[in-house]
Write an enzyme that holds these catalytic residues in place. Structure first.
Site, mmCIF file in Angstrom:
data_model
loop_
_atom_site.group_PDB
_atom_site.id
_atom_site.type_symbol
_atom_site.label_atom_id
_atom_site.label_comp_id
_atom_site.label_asym_id
_atom_site.label_seq_id
_atom_site.Cartn_x
_atom_site.Cartn_y
_atom_site.Cartn_z
ATOM 1 N N SER A 164 -33.569 -58.578 9.605
ATOM 2 C CA SER A 164 -33.823 -58.192 8.215
ATOM 3 C C SER A 164 -34.091 -56.701 8.082
ATOM 4 O O SER A 164 -34.638 -56.061 8.990
ATOM 5 C CB SER A 164 -35.004 -58.992 7.658
ATOM 6 N N CYS A 224 -42.192 -64.409 17.941
ATOM 7 C CA CYS A 224 -43.034 -63.243 17.630
ATOM 8 C C CYS A 224 -44.495 -63.615 17.440
ATOM 9 O O CYS A 224 -44.818 -64.733 17.068
ATOM 10 C CB CYS A 224 -42.526 -62.546 16.377
ATOM 11 N N GLU A 228 -42.193 -60.274 20.920
ATOM 12 C CA GLU A 228 -43.031 -59.188 20.429
ATOM 13 C C GLU A 228 -43.633 -58.459 21.618
ATOM 14 O O GLU A 228 -44.261 -59.068 22.480
ATOM 15 C CB GLU A 228 -44.133 -59.771 19.532
ATOM 16 N N HIS A 232 -44.838 -53.329 11.635
ATOM 17 C CA HIS A 232 -45.762 -53.417 10.502
ATOM 18 C C HIS A 232 -46.708 -52.230 10.428
ATOM 19 O O HIS A 232 -47.519 -52.145 9.507
ATOM 20 C CB HIS A 232 -46.578 -54.708 10.592
ATOM 21 N N CYS A 270 -40.459 -57.129 15.051
ATOM 22 C CA CYS A 270 -40.351 -58.141 14.002
ATOM 23 C C CYS A 270 -39.338 -57.659 12.971
ATOM 24 O O CYS A 270 -38.801 -56.546 13.083
ATOM 25 C CB CYS A 270 -41.720 -58.386 13.349
#
Length: 733
Positions: free
Chosen positions: A412, A622, A645, A673, A704
């Protein structure tokens, strides 16, 4: 008989927490820091007030607690005044709070992990520094919520043993120091509220001797402080022999247990506590409770206890893992109950226990339970096909094994305001399906051109057409209800919208083929297409527990198998079957139960990709703390590349070194993130560390998906990752 709950969703009726925190972080209004913090506090107080009013109207005790401004564990760390060295602060501020959560400058944020088999991500504590203890204004701010409560109040906080066992660094001296800080905080809280609830979900796992000693040491100490009315909450598990032996000698005011599954030892616990809270309502599912079964269980348990003990009725765990209310849904199945409806159920169960079954409440529930059981009972026809032995795929597709350090992404890319606006317009009927598809295709093409420009080896379409990795597939499967406003807290200020599996499942039409064809037509570079795996779709949806997850997962696997076969016909050479929920779906304890789960979970995955010869199959796991038993069964997946991860990459390397995996390894080279952008040098040093210790083919990727990020936040990290890959290839040469 008293009613209460262990916790209530804190996101607000319209995701108010998300809007409030994002406004604070993005600084849409150019005002000074202090004024921004005041606005943040005011808006969050409105959320807290709404939560208190909801509970006050239905329950005897209102539950408040450590509010997740970003994360409830991080909030607790602020109470205790504990920071990692890179986060040392002389005083508390919300700006510093979010710096710790999201990173700032060269300072990395705390890592994230899954909260005991749920989809909630918490910040993993680090104990490399203990600042001077002080009760800061954040605790005072959360205790201020007591002013919104008219009746009795209860403050909930994560227990010290759980906090210490989920931390990265464990040391006996640090433990004792934290225990002292906890006691100071409990004394402060006890002066404001009537009861204190200490959550110890760590008891749902198997504890070693050291952990048991720490548990006994702390609770025997606070048991001697007579004025503290502490209720210890144990959930996600039944009352086992281990739990009984741990709690039988401690002296607290009360204990909470999951009464739905607990059979032994419950009666004996009444000798040690003034009250016992019974979790009679399922706090993890959205299905209505069976009042007949619940009433019978309460009577049986009450008959085993001494007569003078107080009985509280509650949910099995906190209701934060389910949506807030069905009132905002247009299409509602009668057997569904969200958090507010669960509270109403508790009130009705108390009424039945006190006044009997003769009124209409009991009869209405009985009819609904019968209707649910008789409605479209799932009859599974894929079990035999999934159960047969599956041979290892013929993975002759050697293109990616000529070189090392290939670069790609999880799939994504950022979902911009433009995409969300297009999706809303289509939902409202203001644009047709063709207009929507054509607009998304143009956005996909821009995303592909960006990936080509920075030099990624394996291209994805950015999943621009998908609102969510699970919800997108559920929208195309009959037998699944996609809610309108059924949001659940996932991590930080982000929410997810789990779907509801209520009937037989079947694929309405091809789900991904049109977008795979489009991606193939706009680039000559190798492409990868992403499918969400059967275990993840099952776990991140609310499924009917009266049917059983194996049968439902079989049907999901059959649908995905058809989808993968269609991708194979389109000659897609790289297919990623995402299973980020594989670890969180497994049982928390019991070696036999864990192995039994992995046997059928691996079988489901392998059934989906069975027959994909000469195709490179990727999978992604993850934000889960993997153990040796997890890696043992993950190695049996019929996949060619395992993407994990890599935030705590030293632990990952240690696991891979001890357990040989015959797959390529995709290392999450940076925290997607975080606002922190690691340099090429940092990425390269991490890569060389991994290369020296494992012999697998290594892939490079973020840890991620990038859906929740902004474009300006992802460009430099991806460029640095590609540069690190090229330097590593040159070094290898």
């Amino acid at each position: 008989m008293i009613t209460h709950i262990l916790g209530y969703p804190s996101i607000g009726n319209n995701r108010d927490l998300k809007i409030t925190v994002e406004s604070f972080l993005n600084n849409h209004i150019e005002i000074q820091r202090l004024d921004r913090e005041i606005m943040l506090v005011r808006n969050i107080r409105k959320i807290k007030k709404g939560i208190c009013e909801t509970q006050d109207s239905k329950l005897d005790i209102c539950t408040i607690g450590s509010f997740p401004y970003y994360d409830k564990v991080l909030t607790l760390l602020m109470y205790l005044g504990i920071f990692a060295k890179r986060h040392i602060a002389k005083r508390f501020s919300f700006v510093k709070y979010f710096h710790i959560a999201k990173g700032y400058g060269d300072s990395d944020p705390l890592k994230m992990s899954k909260w005991f088999g749920t989809n909630y991500h918490f910040m993993v504590p680090e104990w490399d520094n203990l600042s001077k203890f002080y009760i800061n204004k954040l605790l005072d701010e959360d205790l201020y919520t007591r002013k919104y409560i008219y009746g009795r109040s209860k403050f909930t906080i994560v227990g010290p043993v759980t906090l210490l066992m989920i931390s990265r660094y464990r040391n006996i001296n640090i433990f004792l120091n934290v225990f002292k800080r906890y006691i100071n905080i409990l004394k402060k809280i006890s002066g404001v509220v009537n009861y204190i609830q200490i959550d110890e979900p760590i008891l749902s796992a198997d504890l070693n001797g050291f952990q048991k000693r720490m548990f006994e040491r702390f609770y025997r100490t606070i048991g001697m402080i007579s004025h503290l009315r502490i209720v210890m909450a144990i959930y996600f598990t039944t009352v086992s022999c281990q739990i009984y032996n741990l709690v039988k000698d401690i002296r607290l005011y009360g204990i909470h247990i999951d009464a739905r599954t607990s059979k032994k030892y419950v009666g004996m616990l009444s000798n040690n506590f003034a009250i016992i809270s019974l979790g009679v309502i399922d706090g993890e599912s959205v299905w209505i409770g069976n009042y007949k079964v619940i009433h019978t269980k309460i009577r049986r348990i009450a008959s085993e206890m001494r007569k003078s003990i107080g009985i509280w009725l509650s949910s099995s765990c906190s209701l934060e893992h389910i949506p807030i209310s069905v009132s905002s849904e247009k299409i509602v199945i009668k057997w569904i109950a969200f958090a507010y409806e669960k509270i109403c159920e508790l009130n009705e169960i108390k009424h039945i226990c006190l006044f009997g079954k003769k009124d209409g409440i009991y009869l209405k529930n009985k009819i609904e339970i019968i209707n649910m059981k008789n409605f479209n009972i799932l009859k599974d026809d894929t079990d035999d096909r999934c159960a047969r032995s599956l041979k290892k795929r013929n993975t002759i597709y050697k293109k990616w094994y000529d070189n090392n350090y290939h670069t790609t992404t999880i799939g994504s890319f950022p979902q911009t305001h433009q995409i969300r606006k297009l999706r809303l317009l289509r939902k409202m009927g203001r644009i047709c399906e063709n207009t929507y598809s054509n607009s998304i295709e143009k956005i996909v093409e821009k995303c592909v051109r960006f990936q080509e420009s920075i030099g990624l080896d394996l291209i994805t379409n950015g999943e621009m057409e998908r609102n969510d990795m699970v919800e997108y597939f559920c929208e195309h499967i009959s037998g699944i209800l996609v809610t309108r406003n059924g949001w659940v807290h996932s991590y930080g200020h982000r929410c997810v919208k789990p779907s509801i599996i209520y009937s037989n499942l079947s694929r309405r039409k091809n789900i991904t083929i049109a977008w795979a064809k489009h991606l193939k037509s706009i680039t000559d570079k190798p492409i990868k297409f992403i499918i969400t795996g059967p275990i993840t779709i099952l776990k991140w949806s609310f499924y009917r527990k009266d049917i059983g997850k194996k049968y439902i997962c079989n049907q999901i696997a059959n649908i995905l198998r058809e989808e993968v076969e269609d991708l194979k016909k389109e000659k897609i050479k790289d297919i990623q079957i995402d299973e980020p929920a594989l670890k969180e779906c497994r049982p928390l304890r019991g070696d036999r139960k864990i192995r039994s789960f992995f046997i059928w979970a691996v079988r489901m995955f392998n059934y989906v990709c069975d027959g994909l010869h000469n195709i490179c199959v990727h999978t992604h796991i993850c934000y889960s703390t993997l153990e040796n038993i997890d890696v043992e069964y993950i190695s049996k997946l019929h996949a060619d590349v395992l993407t994990i991860e890599g935030g705590n990459y030293m632990d990952v390397v240690r696991l891979l070194k001890n357990n040989k995996i015959d797959m390529g390894i995709g290392i999450g080279l940076y925290n997607s993130h975080s606002l922190n952008c690691p340099s090429v040098r940092v990425m390269l040093s991490k890569l060389m560390y991994i290369r020296r210790r494992i012999g697998n083919v290594i892939w490079l990727n973020p840890d991620c998906g990038l859906k929740t990020r902004r474009w300006k936040d992802i460009i430099m990290p991806l460029r640095n990752m590609v540069k690190a890959s090229r330097l590593a290839r040159y070094t290898l040469r």
